[in-house]
Scaffold this motif. Structure first.
Motif, PDB file in Angstrom:
ATOM      1  N   PHE A 223       0.852  -1.181   0.000  1.00 22.35           N
ATOM      2  CA  PHE A 223       0.000   0.000   0.000  1.00 22.35           C
ATOM      3  C   PHE A 223       0.895   1.241   0.000  1.00 22.35           C
ATOM      4  CE2 PHE A 223       0.345   2.106   4.132  1.00 22.35           C
ATOM      5  CZ  PHE A 223       1.018   1.141   4.888  1.00 22.35           C
ATOM      6  N   ALA A 224       0.268   2.377  -0.310  1.00 22.43           N
ATOM      7  CA  ALA A 224       1.024   3.638  -0.283  1.00 22.43           C
ATOM      8  C   ALA A 224       0.254   4.674   0.527  1.00 22.43           C
ATOM      9  CB  ALA A 224       1.238   4.157  -1.701  1.00 22.43           C
ATOM     10  N   PRO A 225       0.967   5.508   1.275  1.00 18.76           N
ATOM     11  CA  PRO A 225       0.295   6.631   1.929  1.00 18.76           C
ATOM     12  C   PRO A 225       0.192   7.809   0.964  1.00 18.76           C
ATOM     13  CG  PRO A 225       2.591   6.590   2.586  1.00 18.76           C
ATOM     14  CD  PRO A 225       2.394   5.442   1.621  1.00 18.76           C
ATOM     15  N   LEU A 226      -0.957   8.468   0.969  1.00 23.40           N
ATOM     16  CA  LEU A 226      -1.108   9.700   0.183  1.00 23.40           C
ATOM     17  C   LEU A 226      -1.392  10.833   1.180  1.00 23.40           C
ATOM     18  CD1 LEU A 226      -3.514  10.198  -2.887  1.00 23.40           C
ATOM     19  CD2 LEU A 226      -2.544  12.016  -1.516  1.00 23.40           C
ATOM     20  N   TYR A 227      -0.445  11.744   1.289  1.00 24.85           N
ATOM     21  CA  TYR A 227      -0.623  12.864   2.222  1.00 24.85           C
ATOM     22  C   TYR A 227      -1.453  13.950   1.540  1.00 24.85           C
ATOM     23  CZ  TYR A 227       2.599  11.135   5.792  1.00 24.85           C
ATOM     24  OH  TYR A 227       3.178  10.408   6.796  1.00 24.85           O
ATOM     25  N   LEU A 228      -2.603  14.241   2.120  1.00 26.66           N
ATOM     26  CA  LEU A 228      -3.494  15.245   1.548  1.00 26.66           C
ATOM     27  C   LEU A 228      -3.172  16.647   2.044  1.00 26.66           C
ATOM     28  CD1 LEU A 228      -6.888  13.349   1.876  1.00 26.66           C
ATOM     29  CD2 LEU A 228      -5.620  13.794  -0.227  1.00 26.66           C
ATOM     30  N   SER A 229      -2.652  16.742   3.262  1.00 29.34           N
ATOM     31  CA  SER A 229      -2.423  18.061   3.858  1.00 29.34           C
ATOM     32  C   SER A 229      -1.398  17.949   4.976  1.00 29.34           C
ATOM     33  CB  SER A 229      -3.735  18.597   4.436  1.00 29.34           C
ATOM     34  OG  SER A 229      -3.500  19.796   5.157  1.00 29.34           O
TER      35      SER A 229
ATOM     36  N   ASP B  71      -8.668   0.030  -4.946  1.00 33.30           N
ATOM     37  CA  ASP B  71      -9.481  -1.105  -4.511  1.00 33.30           C
ATOM     38  C   ASP B  71      -9.830  -1.018  -3.037  1.00 33.30           C
ATOM     39  OD1 ASP B  71      -9.258  -2.108  -7.013  1.00 33.30           O
ATOM     40  OD2 ASP B  71      -7.761  -3.639  -6.526  1.00 33.30           O
ATOM     41  N   SER B  72      -9.001  -0.339  -2.266  1.00 29.48           N
ATOM     42  CA  SER B  72      -9.325  -0.185  -0.848  1.00 29.48           C
ATOM     43  C   SER B  72      -8.779   1.150  -0.359  1.00 29.48           C
ATOM     44  CB  SER B  72      -8.742  -1.330  -0.016  1.00 29.48           C
ATOM     45  OG  SER B  72      -7.360  -1.152   0.158  1.00 29.48           O
ATOM     46  N   LEU B  73      -9.459   1.674   0.655  1.00 30.85           N
ATOM     47  CA  LEU B  73      -9.126   3.015   1.142  1.00 30.85           C
ATOM     48  C   LEU B  73      -9.104   3.020   2.666  1.00 30.85           C
ATOM     49  CD1 LEU B  73      -8.680   5.955   0.340  1.00 30.85           C
ATOM     50  CD2 LEU B  73     -11.155   6.280   0.371  1.00 30.85           C
ATOM     51  N   MET B  74      -7.950   3.439   3.193  1.00 29.82           N
ATOM     52  CA  MET B  74      -7.829   3.590   4.643  1.00 29.82           C
ATOM     53  C   MET B  74      -7.455   5.035   4.942  1.00 29.82           C
ATOM     54  SD  MET B  74      -6.319  -0.060   5.798  1.00 29.82           S
ATOM     55  CE  MET B  74      -5.825   0.650   7.283  1.00 29.82           C
ATOM     56  N   ILE B  75      -7.654   5.439   6.178  1.00 26.33           N
ATOM     57  CA  ILE B  75      -7.266   6.803   6.550  1.00 26.33           C
ATOM     58  C   ILE B  75      -6.446   6.795   7.836  1.00 26.33           C
ATOM     59  CG2 ILE B  75      -9.178   8.010   5.431  1.00 26.33           C
ATOM     60  CD1 ILE B  75     -10.559   8.195   8.186  1.00 26.33           C
ATOM     61  N   GLU B  76      -5.594   7.805   7.946  1.00 24.66           N
ATOM     62  CA  GLU B  76      -4.887   8.083   9.194  1.00 24.66           C
ATOM     63  C   GLU B  76      -4.996   9.605   9.378  1.00 24.66           C
ATOM     64  OE1 GLU B  76      -0.897   6.594   9.325  1.00 24.66           O
ATOM     65  OE2 GLU B  76      -0.499   7.499  11.295  1.00 24.66           O
ATOM     66  N   VAL B  77      -6.086  10.018  10.024  1.00 20.82           N
ATOM     67  CA  VAL B  77      -6.392  11.443  10.189  1.00 20.82           C
ATOM     68  C   VAL B  77      -6.787  11.662  11.643  1.00 20.82           C
ATOM     69  CG1 VAL B  77      -7.211  11.491   7.782  1.00 20.82           C
ATOM     70  CG2 VAL B  77      -8.869  11.259   9.639  1.00 20.82           C
ATOM     71  N   GLN B  78      -7.277  12.868  11.987  1.00 19.85           N
ATOM     72  CA  GLN B  78      -7.691  13.123  13.363  1.00 19.85           C
ATOM     73  C   GLN B  78      -8.822  12.172  13.768  1.00 19.85           C
ATOM     74  OE1 GLN B  78      -8.010  15.182  10.830  1.00 19.85           O
ATOM     75  NE2 GLN B  78     -10.006  16.172  10.748  1.00 19.85           N
ATOM     76  N   PRO B  79      -8.854  11.755  15.043  1.00 21.97           N
ATOM     77  CA  PRO B  79      -9.966  10.910  15.490  1.00 21.97           C
ATOM     78  C   PRO B  79     -11.303  11.611  15.263  1.00 21.97           C
ATOM     79  CG  PRO B  79      -8.207  10.885  17.113  1.00 21.97           C
ATOM     80  CD  PRO B  79      -7.847  11.945  16.110  1.00 21.97           C
ATOM     81  N   LEU B  80     -12.287  10.835  14.809  1.00 22.32           N
ATOM     82  CA  LEU B  80     -13.600  11.390  14.476  1.00 22.32           C
ATOM     83  C   LEU B  80     -14.666  10.793  15.394  1.00 22.32           C
ATOM     84  CD1 LEU B  80     -13.310  10.995  10.587  1.00 22.32           C
ATOM     85  CD2 LEU B  80     -12.889  13.081  11.920  1.00 22.32           C
TER      86      LEU B  80
ATOM     87  N   LEU C 232     -14.955   4.070   2.814  1.00 18.55           N
ATOM     88  CA  LEU C 232     -13.852   3.865   3.765  1.00 18.55           C
ATOM     89  C   LEU C 232     -13.797   2.406   4.217  1.00 18.55           C
ATOM     90  CD1 LEU C 232     -11.638   5.118   5.596  1.00 18.55           C
ATOM     91  CD2 LEU C 232     -13.406   5.425   7.334  1.00 18.55           C
ATOM     92  N   ASP C 233     -12.596   1.818   4.125  1.00 17.48           N
ATOM     93  CA  ASP C 233     -12.426   0.427   4.537  1.00 17.48           C
ATOM     94  C   ASP C 233     -11.717   0.279   5.879  1.00 17.48           C
ATOM     95  OD1 ASP C 233     -13.407  -0.947   2.071  1.00 17.48           O
ATOM     96  OD2 ASP C 233     -11.803   0.244   1.187  1.00 17.48           O
ATOM     97  N   GLY C 234     -10.827   1.202   6.200  1.00 15.87           N
ATOM     98  CA  GLY C 234     -10.065   1.013   7.428  1.00 15.87           C
ATOM     99  C   GLY C 234      -9.524   2.323   7.981  1.00 15.87           C
TER     100      GLY C 234
ATOM    101  N   PHE D  54     -13.594  12.052  -1.130  1.00 16.90           N
ATOM    102  CA  PHE D  54     -13.544  10.590  -0.988  1.00 16.90           C
ATOM    103  C   PHE D  54     -14.019   9.827  -2.223  1.00 16.90           C
ATOM    104  CE2 PHE D  54     -13.005   8.229   3.160  1.00 16.90           C
ATOM    105  CZ  PHE D  54     -11.998   9.054   3.601  1.00 16.90           C
ATOM    106  N   PRO D  55     -15.207  10.165  -2.758  1.00 14.85           N
ATOM    107  CA  PRO D  55     -15.716   9.326  -3.855  1.00 14.85           C
ATOM    108  C   PRO D  55     -14.753   9.260  -5.042  1.00 14.85           C
ATOM    109  CG  PRO D  55     -17.459  10.693  -2.950  1.00 14.85           C
ATOM    110  CD  PRO D  55     -16.179  11.186  -2.332  1.00 14.85           C
ATOM    111  N   ALA D  56     -14.174  10.403  -5.425  1.00 17.55           N
ATOM    112  CA  ALA D  56     -13.260  10.395  -6.577  1.00 17.55           C
ATOM    113  C   ALA D  56     -12.001   9.589  -6.254  1.00 17.55           C
ATOM    114  CB  ALA D  56     -12.893  11.819  -6.962  1.00 17.55           C
ATOM    115  N   ILE D  57     -11.472   9.762  -5.042  1.00 20.87           N
ATOM    116  CA  ILE D  57     -10.254   9.013  -4.672  1.00 20.87           C
ATOM    117  C   ILE D  57     -10.547   7.518  -4.687  1.00 20.87           C
ATOM    118  CG2 ILE D  57      -8.601   8.559  -2.823  1.00 20.87           C
ATOM    119  CD1 ILE D  57      -9.011  11.479  -1.905  1.00 20.87           C
ATOM    120  N   ARG D  58     -11.684   7.154  -4.094  1.00 24.40           N
ATOM    121  CA  ARG D  58     -12.030   5.724  -3.983  1.00 24.40           C
ATOM    122  C   ARG D  58     -12.106   5.067  -5.356  1.00 24.40           C
ATOM    123  NH1 ARG D  58     -12.508   1.097  -3.217  1.00 24.40           N
ATOM    124  NH2 ARG D  58     -13.441   0.028  -1.435  1.00 24.40           N
ATOM    125  N   GLY D  59     -12.529   5.871  -6.370  1.00 22.58           N
ATOM    126  CA  GLY D  59     -12.641   5.346  -7.724  1.00 22.58           C
ATOM    127  C   GLY D  59     -11.308   4.897  -8.304  1.00 22.58           C
TER     128      GLY D  59
END
Ligand code: SF4
Length: 392
Positions: free
Chosen positions: A76-82, A153-162, A175-177, A145-150
């Motif tokens: 997998f790869a991390p994609l830093y958004l901000s 095959d799978s999408l995880m996040i590591e962001v602030q707790p929600l 969101l998968d994980g 999210f929707p465009a990225i997910r497209g």
């Protein structure tokens, strides 16, 4: 509503440290003879007494990994958004007071990053942000999210707790994980390193996996940042307790454990205690023996040499070619990065090294990512043979 806080409050840090350090070689040998180890065995395996037993631990861990996951290793790869962040953490280049250039990717920039990652072969993505819920919060996630997910095959996040409801909503967007590392389970040390912002709230973070479990998130990632507290063994034991609690309470979810060690970064601190490489091997093997079915992950924080020798033992998910700054794949902005990765090889070179070690890199098979390994990947003849690692 009950949560891991209840269990955590009964676990005395000093008492646990003493119990771990009092384990003997007899305790270790007993643990090595068991088919299924318990908490006391795990303590023995992470204790100083277990260091002379790295070879049999590695053999057992490797055998269990091949049994459960075949030869596969998921990429997998991390994609830093901000890199915006409203917190102050002593160990992180994104801390709000650090005078670095700040950047949040817009729709076009995100699209370019996704295409660059797809071109490298990645279909499993981890989205990473600093913690800035005003500018990179739910509205931002809903928008992108929707465009990225497209693209993946799978999408995880590591962001602030929600909030639980927010996780449930993101699940409907693909969101998968979620990875949420406690950093340290020692509350006084946690307070020393989290100086401003919502991350100062130790219990809000500690209870995040509970909210994830209640929201029905498929995969939950745990870990501690080794080097923060003065005692990696006790923090590791706390991670194990957290894992066992979650597995019992939210049995529908799957779990992963990572082993991040502090890396150099702008304005960052020196580690309070070193987790040496042979101790990290010990820890990874102990976790495989405690939780044979759990995904164990190793990132590019570690060196190429270490990764090439340890992944074949017990790791089944790796990142590769990681960029830790927003826009790092399509463009290059090293001045924006969170920390400096240690394994800077291309994903293809990492894959070649693992293939040479007899492993099968998996980039996009969703079933494999779920742990349902396809038949051709399963090793039917278990040799249990240790690959002859030279423990670094
Ligand atoms: Fe922000 Fe996370 Fe870095 Fe802390 S560790 S400064 S919360 S990005």
């Amino acid at each position: 509503m009950s949560s891991f806080t209840d269990a955590w409050s009964t676990l005395g840090w000093d008492d646990l440290s003493l119990r771990i350090h009092s384990k003997t070689s007899r305790d270790v040998e007993r643990a090595l003879c068991r088919n299924k180890i318990d908490r006391e065995d795990f303590m023995a395996l992470i204790s100083p007494a277990a260091l002379p037993y790295l070879e049999p631990m590695a053999q057992r861990a490797q055998q269990l990994t091949r049994q459960r996951f075949g030869n596969t290793v998921n990429f997998f790869a991390p994609l830093y958004l901000s890199n915006l962040c409203a917190n102050e953490c002593t160990y992180c280049g994104f801390s709000m007071s650090n005078k670095i250039k700040r950047k949040t990717l817009d729709e076009d920039e995100i699209g370019r990053e996704c295409e660059a990652l797809n071109a490298l072969g990645f279909k499993h993505l981890l989205l990473v942000t600093g913690e800035h819920k005003g500018k990179v919060g739910m509205d931002y996630f809903r928008r992108h999210f929707p465009a990225i997910r497209g693209h993946f095959d799978s999408l995880m996040i590591e962001v602030q707790p929600l909030e639980q409801e927010e996780y449930a909503e993101l699940k409907t967007l693909g969101l998968d994980g979620v990875l949420v590392y406690q950093e340290t389970y020692h509350a006084p040390t946690y307070a020393l390193h989290h100086l401003r912002g919502q991350k100062q709230d130790f219990f809000w973070r500690l209870e995040t996996p509970d909210r994830l479990g209640r929201a029905g998130i498929d995969k939950i990632g745990l870990g501690a940042l080794f080097g923060l507290s003065g005692n990696w063994r006790t923090d590791s034991y706390m991670v194990a307790e957290h894992l066992l609690y979650l597995q019992q309470t939210y049995w529908q979810s799957r779990y992963s454990v990572a082993f991040p060690r502090l890396r150099p970064c702008t304005g960052g601190i020196e580690p309070a205690s070193l987790l040496e490489e042979n101790q990290l091997v010990q820890l990874i093997c102990a976790f495989r023996m405690l939780a044979p079915d759990v995904e164990l992950s190793l990132s590019t924080r570690e060196s190429p040499y270490f990764r090439d020798h340890v992944i074949p033992l017990a790791i089944n998910t790796v990142s590769a070619g990681s960029k830790t700054q927003p826009g790092g794949y399509a463009d290059d902005h090293p001045e924006l990065e969170q920390f400096a990765p240690h394994d800077n090889r291309s994903p293809q070179r990492v894959a070649e090294a693992l293939t040479q070690a007899g492993l099968q890199p998996v980039w996009k098979d969703w079933d494999s990512f779920l742990g349902r390994v396809s038949q051709e990947n399963v090793v039917t003849k278990q040799t249990g043979k240790f690959s002859g690692i030279r423990i670094p």
